[in-house]
Design an enzyme around this catalytic site. Structure first.
Site, PDB file in Angstrom:
ATOM      1  CD1 TRP A  10      31.797  50.832  50.064  1.00  0.00           C
ATOM      2  CD2 TRP A  10      30.287  50.011  48.628  1.00  0.00           C
ATOM      3  NE1 TRP A  10      31.630  51.743  49.053  1.00  0.00           N
ATOM      4  CE2 TRP A  10      30.718  51.273  48.163  1.00  0.00           C
ATOM      5  CE3 TRP A  10      29.328  49.320  47.891  1.00  0.00           C
ATOM      6  CZ2 TRP A  10      30.227  51.847  46.981  1.00  0.00           C
ATOM      7  CZ3 TRP A  10      28.839  49.889  46.712  1.00  0.00           C
ATOM      8  CH2 TRP A  10      29.291  51.132  46.271  1.00  0.00           C
ATOM      9  CG  ASP A  33      34.310  44.196  48.923  1.00  0.00           C
ATOM     10  OD1 ASP A  33      35.352  44.531  48.306  1.00  0.00           O
ATOM     11  OD2 ASP A  33      33.252  44.854  48.875  1.00  0.00           O
ATOM     12  CE  LYS A  82      35.988  52.594  45.589  1.00  0.00           C
ATOM     13  NZ  LYS A  82      35.138  51.541  46.125  1.00  0.00           N
TER      14      LYS A  82
HETATM   15  C1  PLP Z   1      33.543  51.055  45.989  1.00  0.00           C
HETATM   16  C2  PLP Z   1      33.264  49.747  46.678  1.00  0.00           C
HETATM   17  C3  PLP Z   1      32.369  48.783  46.149  1.00  0.00           C
HETATM   18  C4  PLP Z   1      31.556  49.033  44.876  1.00  0.00           C
HETATM   19  O1  PLP Z   1      32.215  48.563  43.800  1.00  0.00           O
HETATM   20  P1  PLP Z   1      31.693  48.684  42.298  1.00  0.00           P
HETATM   21  O2  PLP Z   1      32.877  48.226  41.524  1.00  0.00           O
HETATM   22  O3  PLP Z   1      31.318  50.101  42.050  1.00  0.00           O
HETATM   23  O4  PLP Z   1      30.549  47.755  42.171  1.00  0.00           O
HETATM   24  C5  PLP Z   1      32.249  47.586  46.816  1.00  0.00           C
HETATM   25  N1  PLP Z   1      32.930  47.322  47.946  1.00  0.00           N
HETATM   26  C6  PLP Z   1      33.778  48.227  48.487  1.00  0.00           C
HETATM   27  C7  PLP Z   1      34.519  47.895  49.742  1.00  0.00           C
HETATM   28  C8  PLP Z   1      33.975  49.455  47.866  1.00  0.00           C
HETATM   29  O5  PLP Z   1      34.824  50.347  48.400  1.00  0.00           O
END
Ligand code: PLP
Length: 364
Positions: A104, A174, A198
């Site tokens: 990611w 993030d 998540k």
């Molecule tokens: C799943 C994930 C993403 C992707 O997110 P989307 O909402 O599908 O764009 C980005 N960063 C992390 C750390 C993730 O686990």
């Protein structure tokens, strides 16, 4: 037998049973309005109060001061990968720096490159994304626009164990896969973002916590929807927001605040769950390989393999018979991954840990 109770999916992931029950009711008719949540206007007083509550629950849970704005946006974390450099990598600064520590953060790094010149402050590819750097030790320019990293690498199962100390440049994280799983020090950050699917709710909404002073550097002329100030000044109600997703997120924050009792409790539950599973895997001594080096093991996503895809598939089948679902590894690295998000219970982890042990006694 398939069961919600044993859902270890990497995302969208498990949600608390009480939240699912309230959601079922709300789809028919919200207790407060008598109207289905799916048909509630985003301009209603009811929705305004939901937005307010979501924000105040997040402020209370994380200890976020009024120096920060909180927004709810669409487009997932992937849209944030693009918006962050558009908004914050101004010409007055040296290029933003990116920690590339897994799948990611790699995506964030490559999206930024399309918008601005950027630097890779650290790259874990050579060691197969099994380790993380010490952010305080990175050699980054003092005038860098910001430093971006991913607090928990969802695919590889790596997690920064401690809340970071303040860096010399604005720190942007993030936290999509570990937001609200433990307490953090929000003051260390200039921006934190996390989509809901998540740990916080269904897909469709992304929380962004942004230091107000950072908003001052946003260049003029961005399309309104891509300018963070639009979302701040319209109280996350600029165009039609995902009412349903924000409602469920509000229920999850209510559950965390009032049923669980806050993030310190949640953290100790999560530590206990992760320890149970890692202990079971470690006890197999070489029967399984855990992707992350020990020091960087994630409390949220446990990525491992029995050593070959045939054994891994056999385990998926054996586990499914006990109702365990969602343990396939991410398509980029294969293997297995158990995600132990907040709503996954101790009992569920116990069943999974026992399944791993039994499987290896029988097969290996
Ligand atoms: C799943 C994930 C993403 C992707 O997110 P989307 O909402 O599908 O764009 C980005 N960063 C992390 C750390 C993730 O686990």
């Amino acid at each position: 037998m398939k069961s919600n109770a044993l859902n270890f999916s990497g995302g969208p992931g498990a949600l608390p049973e009480t939240v699912l029950e309230q959601t079922r009711v709300a789809i028919s008719a919200l207790p407060e309005t008598g109207i289905s949540v799916l048909g509630m206007s985003h301009r209603s007083d009811w929705f305004r109060s939901i937005l307010n509550e979501a924000e105040s629950n997040l402020r209370a849970l994380l200890g976020i001061s009024d120096d920060y704005a909180i927004t709810f946006q669409q487009g997932g974390s992937s849209l944030q990968f693009a918006m962050i450099p558009m908004n914050f990598a101004g010409r007055a600064f040296a290029p933003p720096e990116y920690v590339t520590s897994g799948y990611w953060s790699g995506r964030a790094t490559s999206e930024a490159e399309k918008v601005t010149s950027r630097k890779v402050a650290w790259d874990g590819r050579a060691t197969g994304y099994r380790q993380l750097p010490d952010l305080g030790q990175l050699d980054i320019s003092n005038s860098a626009a910001y430093l971006h990293y991913v607090s928990n690498e969802t695919v590889e199962g790596l997690q920064f164990p401690h809340c970071e100390t303040a860096t010399s440049v604005p720190l942007i994280a993030d936290m999509s896969s570990d937001f609200l799983s433990k307490s953090i020090r929000p003051d260390a950050y200039s921006m934190i973002y996390a989509h809901a699917q998540k740990n916080l709710g269904p897909a469709g909404v992304t929380v962004a916590v942004i230091k107000r002073s950072l908003l001052e550097r946003i260049p003029a002329g961005l399309p309104a929807i891509l300018d963070f100030r639009t979302h701040v000044s319209h109280g996350s109600n600029y165009n039609t927001p995902p009412v349903f997703a924000i409602y469920v997120l509000t229920l999850v924050t209510r559950w965390l605040r009032f049923d669980v009792g806050g993030l310190e409790t949640m953290q100790s539950i999560n530590e206990r769950k992760a320890k149970r599973l890692y202990d079971a895997l470690d006890a197999l001594e070489g029967g399984v390989t855990i992707h992350a080096d020990r020091r960087w093991r994630s409390q949220m996503n446990v990525a491992f393999t029995f050593g070959d895809s045939r054994l891994d598939s056999a385990f998926i089948d054996a586990a499914r018979e006990q109702g365990i679902v969602g343990i396939e590894g991410h398509r980029s690295i294969g293997g297995l991954r158990a995600s132990l998000y907040n709503a996954v219970t101790d009992q569920a982890v116990e069943i999974l840990a026992n399944a791993v042990t039994e499987f290896s006694l029988e097969r290996i």
